[in-house]
Enzyme design. Structure first.
Site, mmCIF file in Angstrom:
data_model
loop_
_atom_site.group_PDB
_atom_site.id
_atom_site.type_symbol
_atom_site.label_atom_id
_atom_site.label_comp_id
_atom_site.label_asym_id
_atom_site.label_seq_id
_atom_site.Cartn_x
_atom_site.Cartn_y
_atom_site.Cartn_z
ATOM 1 N N CYS A 154 1.021 -1.132 0.202
ATOM 2 C CA CYS A 154 0.009 0.144 0.008
ATOM 3 C C CYS A 154 0.920 1.179 -0.152
ATOM 4 C CB CYS A 154 -0.745 0.188 1.277
ATOM 5 S SG CYS A 154 -2.044 -1.152 1.406
ATOM 6 N N ALA A 209 1.468 4.142 -2.085
ATOM 7 C CA ALA A 209 1.607 5.392 -2.366
ATOM 8 C C ALA A 209 1.155 6.569 -1.211
ATOM 9 C CB ALA A 209 0.218 5.694 -3.299
ATOM 10 N N PRO A 210 1.856 7.684 -1.357
ATOM 11 C CA PRO A 210 2.565 8.368 -2.402
ATOM 12 C C PRO A 210 3.926 8.231 -2.407
ATOM 13 C CG PRO A 210 2.154 9.791 -0.645
ATOM 14 C CD PRO A 210 1.528 8.679 -0.194
ATOM 15 N N GLY A 268 6.251 7.588 0.475
ATOM 16 C CA GLY A 268 7.064 8.147 1.666
ATOM 17 C C GLY A 268 8.081 7.209 2.081
ATOM 18 N N LYS A 269 7.143 5.822 2.554
ATOM 19 C CA LYS A 269 7.702 4.828 3.432
ATOM 20 C C LYS A 269 8.566 4.125 2.332
ATOM 21 C CE LYS A 269 4.213 4.827 6.664
ATOM 22 N NZ LYS A 269 3.272 5.747 6.086
ATOM 23 N N ASP A 294 1.451 -0.740 4.966
ATOM 24 C CA ASP A 294 1.110 0.126 5.760
ATOM 25 C C ASP A 294 -0.431 0.448 5.402
ATOM 26 O OD1 ASP A 294 1.139 2.724 7.239
ATOM 27 O OD2 ASP A 294 1.288 3.694 5.137
ATOM 28 N N CYS A 322 -1.906 4.539 10.649
ATOM 29 C CA CYS A 322 -1.959 5.966 11.251
ATOM 30 C C CYS A 322 -3.252 6.218 12.111
ATOM 31 C CB CYS A 322 -1.825 7.097 10.240
ATOM 32 S SG CYS A 322 -3.097 7.039 9.146
#
Length: 471
Positions: free
Chosen positions: A290, A292-293, A295-296, A359, A412
């Site tokens: 998962c 996008a965008p 970062g991880k 994520d 999150c």
């Protein structure tokens, strides 16, 4: 003389800050737009001064966050249901009430007069008189408004005083008590700092800190060794004139004509913790289901020293470009974006990956300070939709991990039904898996899972759990 006339004409062409704010607020509440995206688009199209840009931002975020309380105040000032008021006029009223009740430095007369001027652009004479009457009434009644008593009705008190929906405050009161719920609500209402993750492929934290000279209030993150927290943001004109090199630095090793890469990625501290827990090594095969965008995903690539391969999937086709753009800006070449439903099995990936990141999509209740409108878009029924999806994604992603491989599950949100209970149930049903254990970023102790709480930890709310497939 010509220059003076040109300057006068330019002044007359400057857009009205309140008009821009009203249009953005209307797009959020009437069209379902995201506040940050709608605001960014509006400001990019308008020739606002730096001062007006900040004013528009304050008006938009303030009005959007306080919507529930503003509507409660408005309902005491008008006899008709708010839903019967034409949307643009209602949002002009919301903007006016926000200024009258919550912006002490704005004269009440200015808030009223400017709102009336806005009404003239969107309504007939009767509408203008209606807006004028409501806001004059707001000024007269400002000192006599009585909020619910904190002891007798703590739920309504917090909902109205701290700008959160009633159902969510009720939930947090049960979980965290009055002081904890109040602190959490207040955290959501504060503007978040700018937090940056150093692109270690081209720079390091010491160098980037030195680059952030005046105006940023830059400090090393206590949570992540690659993180920087900026408590101040300079004016855009200063930002682009003095700090343009932060966005792109030359890669002297590259012979390509376009050989410049960004020194950082904007990312919250809690989000920066995920990649180090997965701990991929250079040369490994990693899947981010998962992504996008990105970062991880890009953080994983940094830890891998841009060696190996990362398959970055997402269910939304338009988000593939975001992953590609972020990879390109940071000079990362090992990420392969792929359009893929994280809950659907891809046979060729079975037992292929050294590491997998999940994520998971979630209710997002840990990041409400970054999404001003989100608190009003969610409801308690939405919370029930995520756990089944999260279970499916985790079960599917686990099939990609090779024996001895590692999987990290993160969200999150603050909801334990989406956090602790998802991997716990998975382990109960899959005896060939176990907790992997990782170091707490502050204490150094070994933990199986980490739940960050905004009111306690000063970061976005986040959950991280590490699992390992037995040999």
């Amino acid at each position: 003389m010509a220059n003076i006339k040109e300057q006068a004409a330019a002044v007359n062409m400057l857009p009205n800050a309140r008009l821009t704010a009203a249009q953005v607020i209307n797009s959020v509440f009437s069209d379902g737009a995201y506040a940050n995206i709608a605001l960014g688009k509006a400001l990019s199209k308008q020739n606002h001064s730096e001062q007006d840009r900040r004013f528009v931002t304050e008006l938009v975020y303030g009005t959007v966050k306080a919507k529930g309380t503003i509507d409660w105040l408005l309902q005491q000032l008008v006899s008709r249901p708010l839903g019967k008021i034409e949307p643009m006029i209602l949002n002009i009223l919301r903007l006016g009430v926000f200024q009258i009740y919550f912006l002490e430095r704005i004269p009440a007369s200015a808030a009223c007069n400017e709102s009336v001027n806005l009404a003239k652009k969107f309504g007939h004479e009767g509408i203008v008189k209606f807006v004028n009457g409501v806001l004059r009434g707001a000024v007269r009644s400002k000192e006599s408004i009585v909020y619910p008593d904190a002891e007798k009705d703590p739920r309504q008190y917090l909902a109205l005083k701290e700008f959160h929906p009633d159902w969510l405050v009720k939930r947090w009161l049960k979980q965290f008590g009055f002081e904890g719920a109040q602190a959490l609500c207040r955290f959501d209402n504060e503007p978040p700092p700018l937090t940056l993750r150093v692109n270690t492929l081209v720079s390091d934290r010491k160098t980037l800190l030195a680059s952030l000279q005046d105006g940023f209030g830059a400090e090393p993150s206590k949570w992540c060794e690659d993180g920087i927290v900026c408590t101040k943001i300079p004016a855009l004109s200063v930002l682009f004139s003095k700090y343009n090199d932060m966005f792109y630095v030359q890669d002297r090793k590259s012979t390509r004509q376009n050989s410049s890469h960004g020194m950082f990625y904007a990312q919250d501290e809690s989000s920066m913790l995920v990649a180090p827990v997965l701990a991929p090594q250079p040369g490994q095969t990693v899947i981010d289901v998962c992504s996008a965008p990105g970062g991880k995903t890009t953080h994983l690539a940094q830890l891998m020293q841009n060696k190996g391969v990362i398959y970055a999937t997402d269910i939304h086709e338009h988000k593939m470009k975001l992953i590609e753009e972020n990879s390109r800006r940071l000079g990362i070449t090992i990420i392969e974006p792929s359009l893929q439903d994280a809950a659907e099995f891809k046979p060729e990936w079975e037992s292929m990956a050294d590491c997998v990141l999940v994520d998971a999509p979630c209710s997002g209740l840990g990041v409400l300070r970054r999404r001003a409108e989100a608190r009003w878009k969610k409801n308690k029924l939405d919370l029930k939709t995520f756990p089944p999806l999260q279970r499916d994604i985790l079960r599917n992603a686990a099939r990609y991990v090779k024996p001895g491989g590692r999987l990290v599950y993160s969200t999150c949100t603050l909801e334990q039904a989406e956090n602790h209970y998802i991997p716990a149930e998975f382990l109960e049903n899959n005896p060939n898996w176990q907790y992997a254990g990782f170091q707490h970023p502050l204490t150094g102790e070994t933990v199986d899972e980490l739940q960050l709480l905004p009111q306690r930890d000063g970061t976005d709310g986040f959950y991280i759990c590490a699992l390992v497939r037995k040999e």
